[in-house]
Scaffold this motif. Structure first.
Motif, PDB file in Angstrom:
ATOM      1  N   PHE A  21      26.415 -17.101  10.291  1.00  0.00           N
ATOM      2  CA  PHE A  21      25.723 -17.955  11.056  1.00  0.00           C
ATOM      3  C   PHE A  21      25.519 -19.266  10.695  1.00  0.00           C
ATOM      4  O   PHE A  21      25.663 -20.238  10.936  1.00  0.00           O
ATOM      5  CB  PHE A  21      24.336 -17.172  11.584  1.00  0.00           C
ATOM      6  N   CYS A  22      25.285 -19.340   9.244  1.00  0.00           N
ATOM      7  CA  CYS A  22      24.654 -20.468   8.496  1.00  0.00           C
ATOM      8  C   CYS A  22      25.868 -21.442   8.223  1.00  0.00           C
ATOM      9  O   CYS A  22      25.596 -22.606   8.161  1.00  0.00           O
ATOM     10  CB  CYS A  22      24.181 -20.003   7.070  1.00  0.00           C
ATOM     11  N   GLN A  23      27.203 -21.058   8.375  1.00  0.00           N
ATOM     12  CA  GLN A  23      28.071 -21.737   7.734  1.00  0.00           C
ATOM     13  C   GLN A  23      28.113 -22.205   6.602  1.00  0.00           C
ATOM     14  O   GLN A  23      28.452 -23.640   6.570  1.00  0.00           O
ATOM     15  CB  GLN A  23      28.552 -23.030   9.040  1.00  0.00           C
ATOM     16  N   GLN A  57      32.739 -23.078  -1.963  1.00  0.00           N
ATOM     17  CA  GLN A  57      33.325 -24.058  -1.009  1.00  0.00           C
ATOM     18  C   GLN A  57      32.522 -24.121   0.049  1.00  0.00           C
ATOM     19  O   GLN A  57      31.585 -23.454   0.503  1.00  0.00           O
ATOM     20  CB  GLN A  57      34.507 -23.525  -0.398  1.00  0.00           C
ATOM     21  N   GLY A  58      32.440 -25.565   0.703  1.00  0.00           N
ATOM     22  CA  GLY A  58      31.451 -25.827   1.633  1.00  0.00           C
ATOM     23  C   GLY A  58      29.989 -26.163   1.293  1.00  0.00           C
ATOM     24  O   GLY A  58      29.651 -26.810   0.088  1.00  0.00           O
ATOM     25  N   ASN A  59      29.157 -25.824   2.161  1.00  0.00           N
ATOM     26  CA  ASN A  59      27.726 -25.991   1.984  1.00  0.00           C
ATOM     27  C   ASN A  59      27.299 -24.938   1.191  1.00  0.00           C
ATOM     28  O   ASN A  59      27.311 -23.750   1.678  1.00  0.00           O
ATOM     29  CB  ASN A  59      27.111 -26.129   3.310  1.00  0.00           C
ATOM     30  N   VAL A  60      26.530 -25.176  -0.090  1.00  0.00           N
ATOM     31  CA  VAL A  60      26.106 -24.219  -0.825  1.00  0.00           C
ATOM     32  C   VAL A  60      24.569 -24.280  -1.165  1.00  0.00           C
ATOM     33  O   VAL A  60      24.133 -25.598  -1.364  1.00  0.00           O
ATOM     34  CB  VAL A  60      26.860 -24.305  -2.188  1.00  0.00           C
ATOM     35  N   THR A  61      24.009 -23.329  -1.249  1.00  0.00           N
ATOM     36  CA  THR A  61      22.604 -23.425  -1.749  1.00  0.00           C
ATOM     37  C   THR A  61      22.340 -22.224  -2.448  1.00  0.00           C
ATOM     38  O   THR A  61      22.615 -21.489  -2.618  1.00  0.00           O
ATOM     39  CB  THR A  61      21.530 -22.738  -0.285  1.00  0.00           C
ATOM     40  N   LEU A  62      21.720 -22.895  -3.734  1.00  0.00           N
ATOM     41  CA  LEU A  62      21.318 -21.906  -4.761  1.00  0.00           C
ATOM     42  C   LEU A  62      19.704 -21.647  -4.579  1.00  0.00           C
ATOM     43  O   LEU A  62      18.981 -22.816  -4.663  1.00  0.00           O
ATOM     44  CB  LEU A  62      21.466 -22.515  -6.263  1.00  0.00           C
ATOM     45  N   LEU A  63      19.327 -20.516  -4.481  1.00  0.00           N
ATOM     46  CA  LEU A  63      18.074 -20.274  -4.125  1.00  0.00           C
ATOM     47  C   LEU A  63      17.410 -19.427  -5.496  1.00  0.00           C
ATOM     48  O   LEU A  63      17.948 -18.749  -5.811  1.00  0.00           O
ATOM     49  CB  LEU A  63      17.780 -19.204  -2.785  1.00  0.00           C
ATOM     50  N   GLU A  81      34.363 -29.452  -7.151  1.00  0.00           N
ATOM     51  CA  GLU A  81      35.046 -30.300  -6.221  1.00  0.00           C
ATOM     52  C   GLU A  81      35.135 -29.873  -4.791  1.00  0.00           C
ATOM     53  O   GLU A  81      35.326 -30.460  -4.030  1.00  0.00           O
ATOM     54  CB  GLU A  81      36.598 -30.166  -6.700  1.00  0.00           C
ATOM     55  N   ASN A  82      35.083 -28.427  -4.685  1.00  0.00           N
ATOM     56  CA  ASN A  82      35.281 -28.162  -3.362  1.00  0.00           C
ATOM     57  C   ASN A  82      33.869 -27.846  -2.581  1.00  0.00           C
ATOM     58  O   ASN A  82      33.849 -27.096  -1.386  1.00  0.00           O
ATOM     59  CB  ASN A  82      35.898 -26.617  -3.420  1.00  0.00           C
ATOM     60  N   VAL A  83      32.890 -28.090  -3.242  1.00  0.00           N
ATOM     61  CA  VAL A  83      31.580 -28.121  -2.569  1.00  0.00           C
ATOM     62  C   VAL A  83      31.089 -29.258  -1.705  1.00  0.00           C
ATOM     63  O   VAL A  83      31.233 -30.503  -2.549  1.00  0.00           O
ATOM     64  CB  VAL A  83      30.241 -27.774  -3.562  1.00  0.00           C
TER      65      VAL A  83
END
Length: 398
Positions: A21-23, A57-63, A81-83
């Motif tokens: 859902f979050c993509q 890759q893509g949109n990444v969140t470190l929680l 590079e892929n983030v």
């Protein structure tokens, strides 16, 4: 809805509907065997979590959820590079390890480097536990000292947002920017005791298009120090104190320093500091550089020792090897709507280089009173071309 509230909703939806859902990807540091008890070393878990983040890759969140994490030095480096976008959402309390042998001198405790599009936010705390390190800091008395770790260091970063975090008791500087571009910091709480050495709140070197706003800074040194090579810096709505005020410099200590061009400091309150607005350059500077196009306006001074000061013979040590004039050129500097109280009778000091006098220094509507009403404040000037407009208290130099 605020950005933080929106992000919490985002996390809730991600939890309910899964990451599809979050993509994007959420990587929780607790998945890497952290103890989060404030006593067990969690450094390896943070390193492992970052490796997974940077290889995603893509949109990444470190929680980093609530909890107390004891960690040593962390090198959180890109380019990943892929983030496409990277958010570090810190809700927890990070405590720095106190064994100085684990750190590189001049480095950061937590160092972000060579990343595009980082957002660091979440209301978390970075506690440098500096009290055990401060006795080993000899920088206030020696020019050849080993620099202790900075709490948060940003190197070669582009399009960075730092919002709603706290930095406590750094061993050295709290936040340091080196060669960063397009950096926005806001809602920062930065704190260390008044007698803690070299605990500058924010230090800038060779960075451009940087803004800091709506923050509270109280330390043992400059609230904000603007070093060499910076351009287009905006500082607004900062509450500063205790500490040494908001400073440009020191400049001219080393050869081949770059110029400072374009600084705006506006709508700030400076309380109980040794200086208010200060520009400092070394005497006998080895190279030629300049600092120009700087504006300080709508500043409130409360019980400040030296509210406005230009010092081109800066020497923090007991003695300096030479008193040759500074070769840093200062020009096009505006002090506008500066008001409040001075602890010293000399409320305005414009002490410029006899080798390269200051040019185009403008003071408009400066109103600084002494705490005691028995004397009037005075100005002190040398080697300066100054122009005055509107209210002037203290009176201009003859």
């Amino acid at each position: 809805m605020s950005r933080i509230t929106s992000f919490n909703l985002y996390l809730l939806l991600c939890t309910i509907f899964t990451n599809t859902f979050c993509q994007g990807i959420i990587i929780n540091v607790t998945s890497f065997r952290v103890r989060a008890d404030g006593k067990t070393d969690d450094t390896r878990a943070f390193i492992a979590a970052w490796e997974k983040v940077c290889n995603s890759q893509g949109n990444v969140t470190l929680l980093i959820p609530k909890g107390t994490y004891l960690v040593g030095p962390l090198k959180l480096r890109g380019p990943c590079e892929n983030v496409s976008s990277l958010t570090v959402l810190i809700k927890g309390y990070l405590k720095a390890k106190t064994d100085l042998s684990e750190y590189e001198f001049g480095s950061g405790w937590i160092e972000f480097a060579w990343i595009n599009g980082l957002t660091l936010t979440g209301g978390g705390v970075f506690d440098g536990q500096g009290a055990t390190a401060w006795p080993f800091n000899n920088c206030p008395t020696s020019s050849n000292c080993d620099l202790l770790p900075t709490n948060l260091k940003f190197v070669g970063m582009n399009r960075t947002v730092v919002d709603d975090i706290t930095s406590l008791n750094s061993k050295f500087f709290h936040l340091a920017l080196v060669e960063c571009r397009d950096f926005n910091g806001s809602r920062l709480e930065i704190s260390a005791p008044e007698d803690s050495p070299n605990t500058d709140g924010i230090h800038l070197e060779r960075s451009s298009n940087v803004s800091f706003s709506w923050s509270n800074i109280g330390t043992g040194d400059d609230c904000i120090s603007v070093g060499q090579g910076n351009s287009q810096i905006t500082i607004t709505n900062i509450t500063c104190g205790p500490g040494h005020g908001i400073s440009v410099g020191s400049l001219g200590k080393y050869p081949h320093e770059q110029d400072v061009n374009g600084l705006l400091v506006r709508n700030c309150t400076i309380s109980g500091t040794s200086n208010g607005i200060r520009i400092k350059t070394w005497a006998d500077s080895p190279g030629r550089s300049s600092a120009t196009n700087m504006k300080f306006e709508n500043i409130v001074m409360k019980h400040v020792r030296n509210p406005i000061i230009i010092d081109q013979a800066y020497c923090p040590f007991h003695s300096c090897s030479s008193q040759a004039p500074s070769r840093v050129r200062l020009s096009n500097i505006y002090f506008k709507n500066i008001r409040g109280t001075s602890l010293s009778q000399v409320a305005v000091t414009l002490s410029c280089s006899k080798g390269i006098p200051c040019k185009n220094i403008f003071l408009q509507n400066v109103h600084l009173n002494l705490i005691s009403g028995e004397r009037l404040p005075v100005s002190s000037c040398e080697n300066v071309e100054a122009r005055y407009f509107g209210i002037q208290m203290p009176p201009p130099c003859p």
